[in-house]
Design a protein around this motif. Sequence first.
Motif, PDB file in Angstrom:
ATOM      1  N   THR A  67     -12.726  -7.877   0.713  1.00  0.00           N
ATOM      2  CA  THR A  67     -13.644  -7.243   1.398  1.00  0.00           C
ATOM      3  C   THR A  67     -14.464  -6.497   0.494  1.00  0.00           C
ATOM      4  O   THR A  67     -13.898  -6.404  -0.611  1.00  0.00           O
ATOM      5  N   GLU A  68     -15.785  -5.809   0.713  1.00  0.00           N
ATOM      6  CA  GLU A  68     -16.282  -4.734  -0.370  1.00  0.00           C
ATOM      7  C   GLU A  68     -15.159  -3.734  -0.538  1.00  0.00           C
ATOM      8  O   GLU A  68     -15.291  -3.460  -1.751  1.00  0.00           O
ATOM      9  N   GLN A  69     -14.758  -3.437   0.307  1.00  0.00           N
ATOM     10  CA  GLN A  69     -13.729  -2.048   0.072  1.00  0.00           C
ATOM     11  C   GLN A  69     -12.352  -2.767  -0.834  1.00  0.00           C
ATOM     12  O   GLN A  69     -12.146  -1.923  -2.092  1.00  0.00           O
ATOM     13  N   GLY A  70     -12.117  -3.922  -0.875  1.00  0.00           N
ATOM     14  CA  GLY A  70     -11.313  -4.660  -1.782  1.00  0.00           C
ATOM     15  C   GLY A  70     -11.839  -4.684  -3.234  1.00  0.00           C
ATOM     16  O   GLY A  70     -11.225  -4.644  -4.005  1.00  0.00           O
ATOM     17  N   ARG A  71     -13.195  -5.156  -3.280  1.00  0.00           N
ATOM     18  CA  ARG A  71     -13.913  -5.289  -4.832  1.00  0.00           C
ATOM     19  C   ARG A  71     -13.717  -4.044  -5.101  1.00  0.00           C
ATOM     20  O   ARG A  71     -13.668  -3.863  -6.576  1.00  0.00           O
ATOM     21  N   THR A  72     -13.831  -2.888  -4.574  1.00  0.00           N
ATOM     22  CA  THR A  72     -14.113  -1.526  -5.267  1.00  0.00           C
ATOM     23  C   THR A  72     -12.843  -0.720  -5.076  1.00  0.00           C
ATOM     24  O   THR A  72     -13.048   0.367  -5.827  1.00  0.00           O
ATOM     25  N   ALA A  73     -11.900  -1.248  -4.816  1.00  0.00           N
ATOM     26  CA  ALA A  73     -10.576  -0.426  -4.614  1.00  0.00           C
ATOM     27  C   ALA A  73     -10.230   0.176  -5.855  1.00  0.00           C
ATOM     28  O   ALA A  73     -10.040  -0.794  -6.894  1.00  0.00           O
ATOM     29  N   SER A  74      -9.648   1.193  -5.972  1.00  0.00           N
ATOM     30  CA  SER A  74      -8.987   1.835  -7.179  1.00  0.00           C
ATOM     31  C   SER A  74      -7.790   0.975  -7.361  1.00  0.00           C
ATOM     32  O   SER A  74      -6.927   0.945  -6.375  1.00  0.00           O
ATOM     33  N   VAL A  75      -7.553   0.441  -8.586  1.00  0.00           N
ATOM     34  CA  VAL A  75      -6.180  -0.010  -8.942  1.00  0.00           C
ATOM     35  C   VAL A  75      -5.004   0.975  -8.852  1.00  0.00           C
ATOM     36  O   VAL A  75      -4.103   0.550  -8.296  1.00  0.00           O
ATOM     37  N   GLY A  76      -5.376   2.086  -8.981  1.00  0.00           N
ATOM     38  CA  GLY A  76      -4.372   3.336  -9.138  1.00  0.00           C
ATOM     39  C   GLY A  76      -3.946   3.363  -7.616  1.00  0.00           C
ATOM     40  O   GLY A  76      -2.636   3.473  -7.488  1.00  0.00           O
ATOM     41  N   ARG A  77      -4.826   3.457  -6.673  1.00  0.00           N
ATOM     42  CA  ARG A  77      -4.683   3.681  -5.404  1.00  0.00           C
ATOM     43  C   ARG A  77      -3.768   2.546  -4.827  1.00  0.00           C
ATOM     44  O   ARG A  77      -2.900   2.616  -4.155  1.00  0.00           O
ATOM     45  N   LEU A  78      -4.167   1.538  -4.884  1.00  0.00           N
ATOM     46  CA  LEU A  78      -3.335   0.274  -4.704  1.00  0.00           C
ATOM     47  C   LEU A  78      -1.889   0.286  -5.240  1.00  0.00           C
ATOM     48  O   LEU A  78      -1.205  -0.201  -4.430  1.00  0.00           O
ATOM     49  N   VAL A  79      -1.719   0.393  -6.452  1.00  0.00           N
ATOM     50  CA  VAL A  79      -0.439   0.553  -7.147  1.00  0.00           C
ATOM     51  C   VAL A  79       0.408   1.829  -6.523  1.00  0.00           C
ATOM     52  O   VAL A  79       1.606   1.426  -6.060  1.00  0.00           O
ATOM     53  N   ARG A  80      -0.239   2.835  -6.097  1.00  0.00           N
ATOM     54  CA  ARG A  80       0.436   3.742  -5.333  1.00  0.00           C
ATOM     55  C   ARG A  80       0.792   3.228  -3.909  1.00  0.00           C
ATOM     56  O   ARG A  80       1.964   3.602  -3.532  1.00  0.00           O
ATOM     57  N   SER A  81      -0.020   2.618  -3.265  1.00  0.00           N
ATOM     58  CA  SER A  81       0.253   2.175  -1.860  1.00  0.00           C
ATOM     59  C   SER A  81       1.501   0.964  -1.978  1.00  0.00           C
ATOM     60  O   SER A  81       2.173   1.143  -1.021  1.00  0.00           O
ATOM     61  N   PHE A  82       1.707   0.504  -2.862  1.00  0.00           N
ATOM     62  CA  PHE A  82       2.622  -0.674  -3.038  1.00  0.00           C
ATOM     63  C   PHE A  82       3.946   0.061  -3.368  1.00  0.00           C
ATOM     64  O   PHE A  82       5.045  -0.621  -3.026  1.00  0.00           O
ATOM     65  N   GLU A  83       3.554   0.842  -4.579  1.00  0.00           N
ATOM     66  CA  GLU A  83       4.881   1.582  -5.214  1.00  0.00           C
ATOM     67  C   GLU A  83       5.542   2.422  -4.385  1.00  0.00           C
ATOM     68  O   GLU A  83       6.529   2.835  -4.410  1.00  0.00           O
ATOM     69  N   GLY A  84       4.638   3.097  -3.452  1.00  0.00           N
ATOM     70  CA  GLY A  84       5.156   4.353  -2.829  1.00  0.00           C
ATOM     71  C   GLY A  84       5.136   5.604  -3.751  1.00  0.00           C
ATOM     72  O   GLY A  84       4.953   5.435  -5.011  1.00  0.00           O
ATOM     73  N   ASP A  85       5.537   6.475  -3.147  1.00  0.00           N
ATOM     74  CA  ASP A  85       5.311   7.746  -3.929  1.00  0.00           C
ATOM     75  C   ASP A  85       6.646   8.417  -4.422  1.00  0.00           C
ATOM     76  O   ASP A  85       6.933   9.690  -4.469  1.00  0.00           O
ATOM     77  N   GLY A  86       7.652   7.637  -4.440  1.00  0.00           N
ATOM     78  CA  GLY A  86       9.070   8.346  -4.774  1.00  0.00           C
ATOM     79  C   GLY A  86       9.064   8.543  -6.304  1.00  0.00           C
ATOM     80  O   GLY A  86       8.218   8.233  -7.105  1.00  0.00           O
ATOM     81  N   ASP A  87      10.173   9.182  -6.420  1.00  0.00           N
ATOM     82  CA  ASP A  87      10.259   9.444  -7.975  1.00  0.00           C
ATOM     83  C   ASP A  87      11.023   8.112  -8.670  1.00  0.00           C
ATOM     84  O   ASP A  87      11.286   7.062  -8.241  1.00  0.00           O
ATOM     85  N   VAL A  88      10.992   8.259 -10.048  1.00  0.00           N
ATOM     86  CA  VAL A  88      11.252   6.961 -10.825  1.00  0.00           C
ATOM     87  C   VAL A  88      12.654   7.116 -10.804  1.00  0.00           C
ATOM     88  O   VAL A  88      13.126   5.843 -10.975  1.00  0.00           O
ATOM     89  N   VAL A  89      13.399   7.938 -10.820  1.00  0.00           N
ATOM     90  CA  VAL A  89      14.840   8.103 -10.627  1.00  0.00           C
ATOM     91  C   VAL A  89      15.266   8.590  -9.289  1.00  0.00           C
ATOM     92  O   VAL A  89      14.722   9.564  -8.978  1.00  0.00           O
ATOM     93  N   ASP A  90      16.350   7.985  -8.819  1.00  0.00           N
ATOM     94  CA  ASP A  90      16.823   8.571  -7.559  1.00  0.00           C
ATOM     95  C   ASP A  90      18.044   9.664  -7.758  1.00  0.00           C
ATOM     96  O   ASP A  90      19.129   9.656  -8.096  1.00  0.00           O
ATOM     97  N   CYS A  91      17.529  10.971  -7.768  1.00  0.00           N
ATOM     98  CA  CYS A  91      18.576  12.213  -8.520  1.00  0.00           C
ATOM     99  C   CYS A  91      19.259  12.639  -7.326  1.00  0.00           C
ATOM    100  O   CYS A  91      20.290  13.246  -7.543  1.00  0.00           O
ATOM    101  N   GLU A  92      18.905  12.201  -6.059  1.00  0.00           N
ATOM    102  CA  GLU A  92      19.590  12.644  -4.764  1.00  0.00           C
ATOM    103  C   GLU A  92      20.006  11.532  -3.644  1.00  0.00           C
ATOM    104  O   GLU A  92      20.205  11.885  -2.662  1.00  0.00           O
ATOM    105  N   GLY A  93      20.306  10.321  -4.397  1.00  0.00           N
ATOM    106  CA  GLY A  93      20.825   9.364  -3.480  1.00  0.00           C
ATOM    107  C   GLY A  93      22.013   9.467  -3.009  1.00  0.00           C
ATOM    108  O   GLY A  93      22.774  10.826  -2.793  1.00  0.00           O
ATOM    109  N   ALA A  94      23.018   8.440  -2.975  1.00  0.00           N
ATOM    110  CA  ALA A  94      24.245   8.547  -2.351  1.00  0.00           C
ATOM    111  C   ALA A  94      25.099   9.425  -3.111  1.00  0.00           C
ATOM    112  O   ALA A  94      25.951   9.839  -2.527  1.00  0.00           O
ATOM    113  N   THR A  95      24.999   9.166  -4.656  1.00  0.00           N
ATOM    114  CA  THR A  95      25.941  10.227  -5.285  1.00  0.00           C
ATOM    115  C   THR A  95      24.910  10.907  -6.116  1.00  0.00           C
ATOM    116  O   THR A  95      24.399  10.607  -7.188  1.00  0.00           O
ATOM    117  N   PRO A  96      24.431  12.160  -5.606  1.00  0.00           N
ATOM    118  CA  PRO A  96      23.505  12.888  -6.374  1.00  0.00           C
ATOM    119  C   PRO A  96      23.904  13.313  -7.924  1.00  0.00           C
ATOM    120  O   PRO A  96      25.058  13.597  -8.125  1.00  0.00           O
TER     121      PRO A  96
END
Length: 144
Positions: A67-96
């Motif tokens: 789509t036109e939106q796809g052609r002009t989409a920000s690569v950063g926005r796309l990467v954020r969408s697929f990667e999610g906005d979680g932390d690089v490391v899981d400091c508060e997981g099953a064993t904090p």
Amino acid sequence: MRLLRSTDLALRVLMRLAVVTGSSPTTRQVAEGMDVPYTHTAKVVAELQHLGLVDARRGRGGGLSLTEQGRTASVGRLVRSFEGDGDVVDCEGATPCPLNPGCRLRGALRQAQEAFFAALDPLTVQDIIVGPTGPLLLEISRRA
């Protein structure tokens, strides 16, 4: 930082569709051309369609198109969408992490992650397919 396979595949699908000339390829043709499993490609295409970046038509004369939106989409926005906005490391997981209350690393890693995304924000799909990438994608497309 390492991208998820789905993020990598989403970027490659968008790049592939950005250089399409002639008939629209099917999801299967795109998957075969990139030598990735059809099922993974179909999931990524569905998400790209949900984001409004790809148009997918079924049946005779169907296929995928950017789509036109796809052609002009920000690569950063796309990467954020697929990667999610979680932390690089899981400091508060099953064993904090016991260092969590006084750790400065988590903040530094978050800052580095944001710098990574910020570096990709100004780039569009159109920007990343200029030579030599575009001609190479066209050659790959012809072989598939």
